[in-house]
Design a protein around this motif. Structure first.
Motif, mmCIF file in Angstrom:
data_model
loop_
_atom_site.group_PDB
_atom_site.id
_atom_site.type_symbol
_atom_site.label_atom_id
_atom_site.label_comp_id
_atom_site.label_asym_id
_atom_site.label_seq_id
_atom_site.Cartn_x
_atom_site.Cartn_y
_atom_site.Cartn_z
ATOM 1 N N ASP A 89 0.844 -1.199 0.000
ATOM 2 C CA ASP A 89 0.000 0.000 0.000
ATOM 3 C C ASP A 89 0.878 1.248 0.000
ATOM 4 O O ASP A 89 1.012 1.930 1.010
ATOM 5 N N PRO A 90 1.499 1.583 -1.139
ATOM 6 C CA PRO A 90 2.421 2.723 -1.169
ATOM 7 C C PRO A 90 1.706 4.064 -1.051
ATOM 8 O O PRO A 90 0.549 4.215 -1.453
ATOM 9 N N LEU B 20 -5.097 -0.889 -1.624
ATOM 10 C CA LEU B 20 -4.598 -0.388 -2.905
ATOM 11 C C LEU B 20 -5.650 -0.547 -3.995
ATOM 12 O O LEU B 20 -5.807 0.321 -4.874
ATOM 13 N N ALA B 21 -6.408 -1.625 -3.929
ATOM 14 C CA ALA B 21 -7.407 -1.906 -4.962
ATOM 15 C C ALA B 21 -8.550 -0.904 -4.963
ATOM 16 O O ALA B 21 -9.263 -0.763 -5.972
ATOM 17 N N THR B 22 -8.768 -0.194 -3.877
ATOM 18 C CA THR B 22 -9.890 0.749 -3.786
ATOM 19 C C THR B 22 -9.506 2.168 -4.186
ATOM 20 O O THR B 22 -10.369 3.046 -4.224
ATOM 21 N N ARG B 23 -8.261 2.398 -4.507
ATOM 22 C CA ARG B 23 -7.807 3.761 -4.769
ATOM 23 C C ARG B 23 -8.016 4.130 -6.236
ATOM 24 O O ARG B 23 -7.644 3.375 -7.140
ATOM 25 N N ARG B 24 -8.591 5.277 -6.457
ATOM 26 C CA ARG B 24 -8.927 5.721 -7.807
ATOM 27 C C ARG B 24 -7.669 6.063 -8.607
ATOM 28 O O ARG B 24 -6.703 6.587 -8.076
ATOM 29 N N GLY B 25 -7.757 5.788 -9.894
ATOM 30 C CA GLY B 25 -6.676 6.149 -10.793
ATOM 31 C C GLY B 25 -5.425 5.324 -10.631
ATOM 32 O O GLY B 25 -4.365 5.715 -11.113
ATOM 33 N N VAL B 26 -5.534 4.187 -9.965
ATOM 34 C CA VAL B 26 -4.379 3.329 -9.727
ATOM 35 C C VAL B 26 -4.577 1.997 -10.439
ATOM 36 O O VAL B 26 -5.592 1.322 -10.243
ATOM 37 N N SER B 27 -3.625 1.625 -11.264
ATOM 38 C CA SER B 27 -3.657 0.315 -11.926
ATOM 39 C C SER B 27 -2.532 -0.536 -11.355
ATOM 40 O O SER B 27 -1.417 -0.058 -11.154
ATOM 41 N N VAL B 28 -2.857 -1.799 -11.065
ATOM 42 C CA VAL B 28 -1.908 -2.699 -10.421
ATOM 43 C C VAL B 28 -1.590 -3.866 -11.341
ATOM 44 O O VAL B 28 -2.501 -4.497 -11.893
#
Length: 755
Positions: free
Chosen positions: A694-695, A743-751
């Motif tokens: 979770d950076p 991390l999966a719930t954060r907008r604009g973030v692709s993992v």
């Protein structure tokens, strides 16, 4: 390498004759007494040509003090060989493969013996701690050794060994060496045998050896009225390796310093135990015969022509070396060599921000500068303080493989546990016990190291066996804590050491922020660690957990206020209350942030509170505050500490009595690794088998790359800004459970998961 180790018990302890320093030991400091030269014990052995192939030649040796080992004139690639312990209870041994040094025909094995902490100076450190009186055992250095191959003992220490004398007329871990470079060794006859057979408890050394790990060339050399000033441009804990020309009988002195002003060195920051230095209580005495001040220096007695020197039985903390008695043009070679325990690097991060990377580099450098077989605080003391361990442990373990250090340090604490269950302030114990309940018992947050390290050993390395090994001692410690009235025990706490709010004029540790409240918190933290240790080892620690819960209620009743604050409402109080579950974490973080901003962006926590505050602020979404503190350049700040270019941190934000090469405020490395880099070892992990990814996407950088080597393999996280948002790449081996739910719930973030 078990062949030689299994036969070490049949060896004798050998040395030269016992050193005689006189009734008051003042003779220890003599530098012209031939009887005080180092002892060199040696033997010869034959090897046939056919024996050079196949099974290795293994050398096992245990040392009381330090050893410098040569096979056929070639030194083993280790420094300061020997392990400081409670020698009367255990002695660690090392095993080396020396096959590359053995040759056909006649061979020579020679071992020079140095004092180390087995034969310390009678120096009254801080005016009162004479190690010759405080340590459980001191004496003339000795060694037990076995050389074996394929089950056959080729050599063992016994009365057939021969004695000669070394070049060193004086050697002390703090003060340095006096080296007679013109001296020629001569056989003096048989060694002194201290015992037929190893009658001591022997154990394999769990820590890697101390080695040379890199060198630094001077950035400038200046001729001054005092001598030649050599500036290496950065802080080094290690040795100078040099060559020079001289005339017969010339005397050259190397004086080591961490700081300089206008090309004049200042030695006061690394004076041994403050001896001879002015303090608020007057000039610190050093005892009969002691140098004043007790500076770090080496003295070389030269031969005609080319001379070469590198320290054998000491290391120094320095950026600058003042060379007296030598012209600049006589120097043919000089370099500073880093020397420390050879712990492997496990954590790496590239922050994409020059200040962040500079801070990370300084944290790693300063930590390594202060580990020489034991965790240390700084070169003027060289003791393993439990408090420093507590505040730095997680950041240390995220950067380096320190499993072996955990193993031996837990054993060090256990060996010095008092009869009623208390623990020393330092491990091994050397006399210091600042505000502890009794002699040999340290303040509460320093005693915390014992259960805290046991928990972290399992969390990071899966060392449940260490908790099981120490469980009797941990139980005794828990019983010890519960035998006190909490209000009485709370007085035996130094509070949040290192806080800029500390009133230094009132005496060491007497006026740290929220000291009484933290005294209660320290008991709670200890009990919580004991309960967790029991749970991890499958032992019954329920009564410690129950006692912790009762204590939590008492603390709330005694210290909580209507506005949600605790104690005096300092930042330290907020950090402890939030970390220990005394108050709502978000509320404690808000209170801390409000005080931080009211003070103009200054963090006032000490070494414990800083570590707890960074974690609290991360968990509650206030990483912008951490970032503001880390990027602050005005005094006081971390970047201000680094303004000199030394590349290492200072002991405190105020200069008074500070070391300039001290790791106690390097806990911020934990924030870089687990927050900016996004690799957090879960609180309930075993052998780092659960990792939270979770950076924190700092506005101060556009790209971060972070990795950590777990016992299961390498975990890596990379993130970068793109035109479409934030791209995160994660790599983890099998056996690691990743938690990326936040991390999966954060907008604009692709993992992206990488193989």
């Amino acid at each position: 390498m078990r062949d030689a180790a299994g036969k070490l018990g049949a060896a004798a302890w050998v040395s030269g004759p016992a050193y005689d320093y006189g009734a008051d030991d003042a003779g220890y400091y003599a530098t012209d007494d031939e009887t005080l030269r180092t002892h060199v014990v040696s033997t010869t052995f034959e090897v046939k040509a056919e024996e050079l192939a196949g099974a290795p030649f293994e050398l096992a040796l245990a040392v009381l003090g330090l050893a410098h080992v040569k096979v056929n004139g070639c030194a083993l690639p280790v420094e300061l060989l020997g392990h400081w312990t409670r020698y009367d209870k255990a002695v660690y041994f090392d095993v080396f493969d020396v096959s590359a040094l053995v040759r056909e025909g006649g061979n020579t094995l020679a071992i020079e013996l140095g004092n180390g902490f087995y034969n310390p100076a009678p120096l009254t450190l801080f005016g009162k701690y004479n190690l010759r009186e405080r340590l459980a055992e001191v004496g003339t250095p000795a060694v037990a050794a076995v050389l074996a191959r394929d089950g056959e003992v080729l050599v063992r220490t016994d009365d057939s060994w021969r004695l000669s004398r070394g070049m060193l007329l004086f050697n002390n871990m703090y003060l340095g060496e006096v080296c007679d470079l013109a001296y020629e060794q001569a056989d003096e006859g048989p060694v002194a045998v201290r015992g037929r057979g190893c009658d001591r408890a022997l154990a394999p050394a769990p820590v890697p050896p101390i080695r040379r790990t890199g060198s630094v060339a001077p950035v400038r050399t200046v001729a001054t009225p005092e001598g030649v000033l050599v500036d290496f441009g950065e802080m080094v804990s290690g040795i100078v390796d040099m060559a020079f020309t001289a005339s017969e009988g010339d005397r050259v002195e190397l004086v080591y310093a961490e700081i300089a002003e206008n090309d004049r060195i200042r030695t006061d920051s690394n004076v041994a135990g403050l001896v001879g230095k002015a303090t608020p209580r007057g000039v610190c005495p050093g005892g009969p015969g002691a140098p004043s001040p007790a500076i770090q220096h080496d003295v070389l007695l030269c031969r005609a022509g080319e001379n070469a020197y590198a320290s054998t039985f000491t290391y120094h903390s320095f950026r600058y070396v003042l060379i007296k008695g030598l012209e600049e043009n006589a120097l043919t070679r000089i370099e500073a060599v880093y020397v420390h325990t050879d712990v492997a690097r496990t954590g790496e991060i590239s922050c994409g921000n020059a200040d962040f990377d500079r801070l990370m580099g300084a944290a790693a450098r300063t930590k390594l500068n202060n580990v020489h077989d034991v965790w240390e605080d700084c070169s003027r003391e060289r003791f393993g303080y439990g408090g420093d361990m507590v505040s730095l442990m997680n950041s240390n373990l995220l950067l380096f493989d320190e499993e072996g250090l955990l193993d031996r340090t837990l054993a060090d604490f256990a060996r010095d546990q008092t009869e009623r269950g208390g623990l020393p302030e330092t491990a091994p114990f050397m006399g210091i016990g600042s505000n502890g309940p009794a002699y040999r018992e340290g303040p509460l947050l320093w005693q915390l190291a014992y259960p805290h390290l046991a928990v972290q050993a399992d969390r990071y390395y899966g060392r449940r066996d260490l908790i099981e090994r120490e469980w009797p001692g941990l139980t005794r410690f828990g019983n010890y804590l519960l035998s006190f009235d909490p209000a009485e025990l709370a007085e035996h706490c130094l509070g949040d050491h290192g806080s800029i709010l500390t009133d230094e004029s009132a005496g060491f540790g007497t006026c740290t922020p929220d000291k009484e409240f933290l005294g209660w918190c320290a008991q709670l933290w200890n009990l919580a660690c004991l309960a967790e240790a029991g749970e991890r080892a499958g032992r019954d620690g329920s009564r410690f957990a129950e006692a912790a819960e009762r204590l939590r209620g008492e603390i709330r009743a005694r210290f909580a206020h209507e506005d949600g604050s605790f104690g005096d409402g300092t930042q330290s109080a907020c950090a402890f209350a939030g970390a220990l579950g005394l108050g709502d974490a978000s509320q404690q973080a808000e209170l801390l942030v409000a005080d931080f901003r009211a003070r103009g962006g200054i963090l006032t926590t000490g070494i414990f509170g800083t570590m707890l505050a960074f974690d609290l602020l991360d968990r509650t979404g206030h990483n912008d505050v951490v970032e503001a503190w880390l990027t602050r350049t005005e005094h006081p700040s971390l970047l201000d500490m680094l303004a000199s270019g030394n590349g290492a941190l200072a002991e405190q934000f105020t200069e008074s009595l500070s070391s300039f090469n001290h790791a106690m405020f390097t806990s911020y490395a934990q924030w870089f690794m687990q927050t900016l880099g996004g690799i957090r070892i879960a609180d309930d992990a075993v052998a780092a088998n659960r990792v939270v990814i979770d950076p924190y996407f700092s506005s101060a950088t556009d790209a971060v790359s972070c990795s950590y080597q777990t016992p299961h393999g390498r975990v890596a996280v990379r993130w970068r800004r793109t035109a479409d948002g934030i791209e995160v790449a994660v790599m983890a081996p099998e056996g690691i459970e990743l938690d990326m739910s936040n991390l999966a719930t954060r907008r604009g973030v692709s993992v992206v998961r990488e193989a």
